[in-house]
Scaffold this active site. Structure first.
Site, mmCIF file in Angstrom:
data_model
loop_
_atom_site.group_PDB
_atom_site.id
_atom_site.type_symbol
_atom_site.label_atom_id
_atom_site.label_comp_id
_atom_site.label_asym_id
_atom_site.label_seq_id
_atom_site.Cartn_x
_atom_site.Cartn_y
_atom_site.Cartn_z
ATOM 1 N N MET A 75 0.746 -1.358 0.065
ATOM 2 C CA MET A 75 0.052 0.021 0.004
ATOM 3 C C MET A 75 0.814 1.286 -0.039
ATOM 4 O O MET A 75 0.218 2.216 0.141
ATOM 5 C CB MET A 75 -0.717 0.083 1.168
ATOM 6 C CG MET A 75 -2.021 -1.239 1.124
ATOM 7 S SD MET A 75 -2.903 -1.345 -0.327
ATOM 8 C CE MET A 75 -3.469 -2.673 -0.133
ATOM 9 N N CYS A 76 2.161 1.018 -0.096
ATOM 10 C CA CYS A 76 3.033 2.304 -0.168
ATOM 11 C C CYS A 76 2.847 3.025 -1.550
ATOM 12 O O CYS A 76 2.842 2.392 -2.651
ATOM 13 C CB CYS A 76 4.649 2.074 -0.120
ATOM 14 S SG CYS A 76 4.878 1.854 1.637
ATOM 15 N N HIS A 77 2.865 4.374 -1.693
ATOM 16 C CA HIS A 77 2.691 5.148 -2.771
ATOM 17 C C HIS A 77 4.135 5.161 -3.387
ATOM 18 O O HIS A 77 5.109 5.437 -2.659
ATOM 19 C CB HIS A 77 2.165 6.623 -2.501
ATOM 20 C CG HIS A 77 0.781 6.410 -2.005
ATOM 21 N ND1 HIS A 77 0.531 6.365 -0.819
ATOM 22 C CD2 HIS A 77 -0.267 6.912 -2.838
ATOM 23 C CE1 HIS A 77 -0.613 6.396 -0.686
ATOM 24 N NE2 HIS A 77 -1.342 6.497 -1.762
ATOM 25 N N MET A 114 8.443 4.401 5.649
ATOM 26 C CA MET A 114 8.349 3.055 5.336
ATOM 27 C C MET A 114 9.848 2.976 4.250
ATOM 28 O O MET A 114 10.305 2.100 4.305
ATOM 29 C CB MET A 114 7.296 2.518 4.440
ATOM 30 C CG MET A 114 6.052 2.497 5.178
ATOM 31 S SD MET A 114 6.158 1.442 6.857
ATOM 32 C CE MET A 114 6.788 -0.182 6.045
ATOM 33 N N GLU A 115 10.150 4.090 3.462
ATOM 34 C CA GLU A 115 11.307 3.997 2.848
ATOM 35 C C GLU A 115 12.477 3.998 3.612
ATOM 36 O O GLU A 115 13.482 2.989 3.307
ATOM 37 C CB GLU A 115 11.415 5.143 1.978
ATOM 38 C CG GLU A 115 10.266 5.228 0.635
ATOM 39 C CD GLU A 115 8.945 5.483 1.045
ATOM 40 O OE1 GLU A 115 7.925 5.234 0.103
ATOM 41 O OE2 GLU A 115 8.629 5.731 2.166
ATOM 42 N N ASP A 129 23.991 -11.427 4.049
ATOM 43 C CA ASP A 129 24.179 -12.046 2.851
ATOM 44 C C ASP A 129 25.981 -12.064 2.654
ATOM 45 O O ASP A 129 25.959 -13.150 2.309
ATOM 46 C CB ASP A 129 23.507 -11.357 1.604
ATOM 47 C CG ASP A 129 23.708 -12.195 0.232
ATOM 48 O OD1 ASP A 129 23.439 -13.495 0.228
ATOM 49 O OD2 ASP A 129 24.163 -11.566 -0.553
#
Length: 163
Positions: A75-77, A114-115, A129
């Site tokens: 749902m992130c723009h 969120m970013e 990793d």
């Protein structure tokens, strides 16, 4: 369901309409960390990892991840990010912990928390990793928003960080 902005009248998920929100400068800083062994710490800090410069690769991964956040979080723009910075700090008291700080900035109609969280997380995952051949027991986290500025809800500073 009226209190939840990510649900429609039928109670199903939707992307929030932000077209009426004003464009303002918005920033967010997120923190993550990864605890490594002394051997990994020494190899990272002396640039002796077989896969290359761990922090440089992880930094680029974090920047790339921030730009791709809407591909990860449904749902992130999609945003026009204006700046992304990933920085590192080692804590080497009795353990070896790489602290990761991700700063994201935009001028837009929605925030960049969120970013910043995605950038910090992807950075930590990339360190894992690149070092997992030496030790798979590394621990990632905690990951959290340290601060955010701008927007309707105003500024936020995580209280336990003294900012």
């Amino acid at each position: 369901m009226a209190d939840f902005t990510h649900f429609n009248e039928q109670g199903r998920a939707k992307m929030v309409d932000i077209s009426d929100k004003s464009e303002t400068e918005r920033t967010a800083t997120a923190i993550s960390s990864i605890q490594v062994t002394k051997e990994i710490y020494q190899k990272i800090t002396t640039n002796k990892m077989k896969k290359g410069d761990v922090l440089s690769v992880a930094q680029v991964a974090g920047i790339m991840a921030a730009k791709k956040t809407p591909d990860w979080i449904p749902m992130c723009h999609p945003l026009q990010l204006k700046g992304i910075d990933i920085s590192f700090d080692w804590e080497t008291n009795n353990t070896y912990v790489l602290q990761i700080q991700a700063f994201v900035k935009t001028k837009g109609s929605t925030g960049v928390e969120m970013e910043a969280l995605t950038a910090a997380s992807a950075t930590a995952l990339t360190v894992y990793d690149m070092c997992k051949a030496i030790d798979k027991g590394m621990v990632i986290g905690p990951t959290y928003v340290l601060s955010k500025k701008g927007g309707k809800s105003g500024n936020y500073y995580r209280e336990d960080q003294g900012e």
